[in-house]
Write a protein that holds these residues in place. Structure first.
Motif, short mmCIF file in Angstrom:
data_model
loop_
_atom_site.label_atom_id
_atom_site.label_comp_id
_atom_site.label_asym_id
_atom_site.label_seq_id
_atom_site.Cartn_x
_atom_site.Cartn_y
_atom_site.Cartn_z
N PRO A 144 5.69 -4.87 4.53
CA PRO A 144 6.41 -3.89 5.36
C PRO A 144 7.59 -3.21 4.66
O PRO A 144 8.38 -2.55 5.32
N ASN A 145 7.69 -3.36 3.32
CA ASN A 145 8.90 -2.85 2.64
C ASN A 145 8.76 -1.39 2.24
O ASN A 145 8.89 -1.04 1.07
N LEU A 146 8.52 -0.54 3.22
CA LEU A 146 8.55 0.91 2.97
C LEU A 146 10.03 1.32 2.85
O LEU A 146 10.92 0.56 3.24
N PRO A 189 2.11 -0.66 -6.52
CA PRO A 189 2.09 0.54 -7.37
C PRO A 189 3.45 1.25 -7.44
O PRO A 189 4.15 1.38 -6.43
N HIS A 190 3.79 1.66 -8.65
CA HIS A 190 4.94 2.55 -8.87
C HIS A 190 4.45 3.64 -9.82
O HIS A 190 3.68 3.35 -10.75
N ALA A 191 4.92 4.86 -9.64
CA ALA A 191 4.58 5.94 -10.56
C ALA A 191 5.08 5.59 -11.96
O ALA A 191 6.09 4.90 -12.12
N LEU A 245 0.81 -1.23 0.00
CA LEU A 245 0.00 0.00 0.00
C LEU A 245 0.84 1.27 0.00
O LEU A 245 0.31 2.35 -0.14
N ARG A 246 2.17 1.13 0.23
CA ARG A 246 3.05 2.31 0.31
C ARG A 246 2.61 3.23 1.46
O ARG A 246 1.93 2.81 2.37
N ASP A 247 2.97 4.52 1.32
CA ASP A 247 2.70 5.45 2.42
C ASP A 247 2.43 6.83 1.82
O ASP A 247 2.55 7.01 0.60
N CYS A 287 7.54 -7.54 -12.92
CA CYS A 287 7.46 -7.62 -11.46
C CYS A 287 8.45 -8.68 -11.01
O CYS A 287 9.06 -9.36 -11.83
N LEU A 288 8.61 -8.82 -9.72
CA LEU A 288 9.45 -9.88 -9.17
C LEU A 288 8.66 -10.71 -8.18
O LEU A 288 7.94 -10.13 -7.36
N PRO A 289 8.73 -12.03 -8.25
CA PRO A 289 9.43 -12.79 -9.27
C PRO A 289 8.82 -12.54 -10.65
O PRO A 289 7.59 -12.44 -10.79
N ALA A 338 16.74 -8.69 -2.93
CA ALA A 338 15.96 -9.48 -3.88
C ALA A 338 15.01 -8.62 -4.69
O ALA A 338 14.70 -8.94 -5.84
N THR A 339 14.52 -7.51 -4.11
CA THR A 339 13.47 -6.75 -4.79
C THR A 339 13.39 -5.33 -4.22
O THR A 339 14.28 -4.91 -3.48
N THR A 340 12.28 -4.62 -4.53
CA THR A 340 12.10 -3.24 -4.08
C THR A 340 12.26 -3.11 -2.56
O THR A 340 11.65 -3.88 -1.80
N CYS A 352 11.22 -0.02 -12.26
CA CYS A 352 10.94 -0.73 -11.01
C CYS A 352 10.08 -1.97 -11.27
O CYS A 352 9.28 -2.00 -12.19
N ALA A 353 10.21 -2.94 -10.37
CA ALA A 353 9.39 -4.16 -10.42
C ALA A 353 8.10 -3.92 -9.66
O ALA A 353 8.13 -3.42 -8.54
N GLY A 354 6.98 -4.32 -10.23
CA GLY A 354 5.71 -4.22 -9.51
C GLY A 354 4.58 -3.94 -10.47
O GLY A 354 4.73 -3.14 -11.40
O1 DOR Z 1 7.34 -6.79 -8.21
C1 DOR Z 1 7.49 -6.60 -7.01
N1 DOR Z 1 7.24 -5.39 -6.45
N2 DOR Z 1 7.94 -7.59 -6.25
C2 DOR Z 1 8.27 -7.40 -4.97
O2 DOR Z 1 8.69 -8.34 -4.35
C3 DOR Z 1 8.17 -6.07 -4.36
C4 DOR Z 1 7.21 -5.23 -5.04
C5 DOR Z 1 7.31 -3.77 -4.66
O3 DOR Z 1 7.39 -3.47 -3.48
O4 DOR Z 1 7.32 -2.93 -5.58
#
Ligand code: DOR
Ligand code: ZN
Length: 347
Positions: free
Chosen positions: A42-44, A252-254, A18-20, A220-222, A107-109, A264-266
């Motif tokens: 929790p990956n803020l 979400p990414h802009a 959900l981001r912040d 995205c990842l994976p 591994a990712t974002t 970015c992955a996502g």
């Molecule tokens: O594609 C992805 N985006 N994979 C992830 O594991 C993290 C996520 C993100 O936070 O953007």
């Protein structure tokens, strides 16, 4: 006979970013309008490593989703090499943490602060095993000499298998699985191992990302794998096995961060998540299994009650918006501009 609509117990989303701040305000209600609960990643940029941080973040989510007052965010702890077992246990006991997330470092974002080697967190994992707290795993090895398309399969051998041998009672969710290898592995293991499956991994393979020009919004990842893996995921999701459940991994990414020399992955799949999932079950002639996958298997695994409410999905086509959000935070949603065949009816 064609089924025109289905009514099922309200689903939950067991994997959400959900981001912040402003981005949270933009995206949160797309999840809250469909789902009873969501597991919040929790990956803020500053990861959620303490119960105090998680409680404050939960409050910001509740504020952002006020128009859906029944929506319940379930918080997770970001595991690091140095996290104290006590932080996890007290957060779990007080009901702030529902689970803890393992990101292999880099591994990712926003995973730079993740775990450098699984053995570093064995004391925490042993504690989690004792208290019945689920471990959520981003299952990819991070190694220059492993091909990106092989990183999930390699993770099974290098990390998942030894972990489950060492901690046979630990509850583990193998998040967003993308391979037949993972489907087979999860199926063979005991009931303490389950997996989430995203809607995009049920719908796209790597050709969709790469043939006819690169599609950054499907990255995205994976990363999505070859077709045989997508077919194995569809079979698993619709099989009726209680080990597989819904987790969108909406991330979400802009637009500027996706359409970039280093994108970015996502994938931002939240807006039409249920409608896309139900399309898959319809195509597989497994609409009768949709409620188990979307609404029942997840809570049963987590030891939570299923939701009280019901939702209706109707066979009625609609067009996905081209863009969502504003200004520098505008997002291109999954399937932007395309027509999709189902519609969620919201009271
Ligand atoms: O594609 C992805 N985006 N994979 C992830 O594991 C993290 C996520 C993100 O936070 O953007
Ligand atoms: Zn994720």
């Amino acid at each position: 006979m064609t089924v025109e609509s289905i009514i099922i117990t309200q689903p939950d989303d067991w994997h959400v970013h959900l981001r912040d701040g402003e981005m949270l305000q933009q995206v949160a209600n797309y999840t809250a309008r469909q789902f009873g609960r969501a597991i919040i990643m929790p990956n803020l940029p500053v990861p959620i490593t303490t119960a105090v941080m998680a409680a404050a973040y939960r409050e910001r989510i509740v504020q952002a989703t006020q128009e859906h007052s029944n929506f319940q965010p379930l918080m997770t702890a970001y595991l690091t090499d140095t996290i104290e077992p006590q932080e996890i246990t007290t957060g779990f006991a007080s009901g702030v943490f529902t689970a803890a997330k393992l990101y292999p470092a880099n591994a990712t974002t926003n995973s730079a602060a993740g775990v450098s080697h699984i053995k570093k967190i064995y004391p925490v994992l042993e504690t989690m095993q004792d208290i019945g707290m689920p471990l959520l795993v981003h299952g990819e090895v991070v190694s220059d000499d492993i091909d990106i398309f092989d990183r999930e399969a390699a993770f099974i051998d290098q990390t998942m298998l030894p972990l489950l041998k060492d901690m046979p009672e630990l509850k583990v969710v193998f998040e967003h699985i993308t391979t037949k290898d993972a489907v087979d592995f999860v199926t063979e293991q005991g009931d303490n191992l389950a997996a989430t499956i995203t809607v995009h991994h049920l719908q796209i393979n790597r050709n969709d990302i790469l043939v006819g020009g690169i599609k950054p919004h499907l990255y995205c990842l994976p990363v999505a794998k070859r077709e045989l893996h997508r077919l194995a995921l569809r079979k698993a999701a619709t099989s009726g096995s209680a080990k597989f459940f819904l987790g969108t991994d909406t991330a979400p990414h802009a637009i500027g961060d996706k359409e970039s020399a280093c994108g970015c992955a996502g994938i931002f799949s939240a807006p039409h998540a249920l409608e896309n999932y139900v399309q898959v079950f319809d195509e597989e002639q497994a609409l009768d299994q949709f409620e188990n996958f979307a609404s029942k298997n997840g809570p049963v695994f987590y030891g939570l009650p299923v939701n009280q409410g019901k939702i209706t999905l109707k066979r009625e086509s609609q067009q996905v918006q081209d863009r969502i959000g504003q200004d520098h935070l505008t997002i291109s949603p999954y399937k932007a501009g395309e027509s999709i065949p189902w519609r969620l009816l919201v009271e």
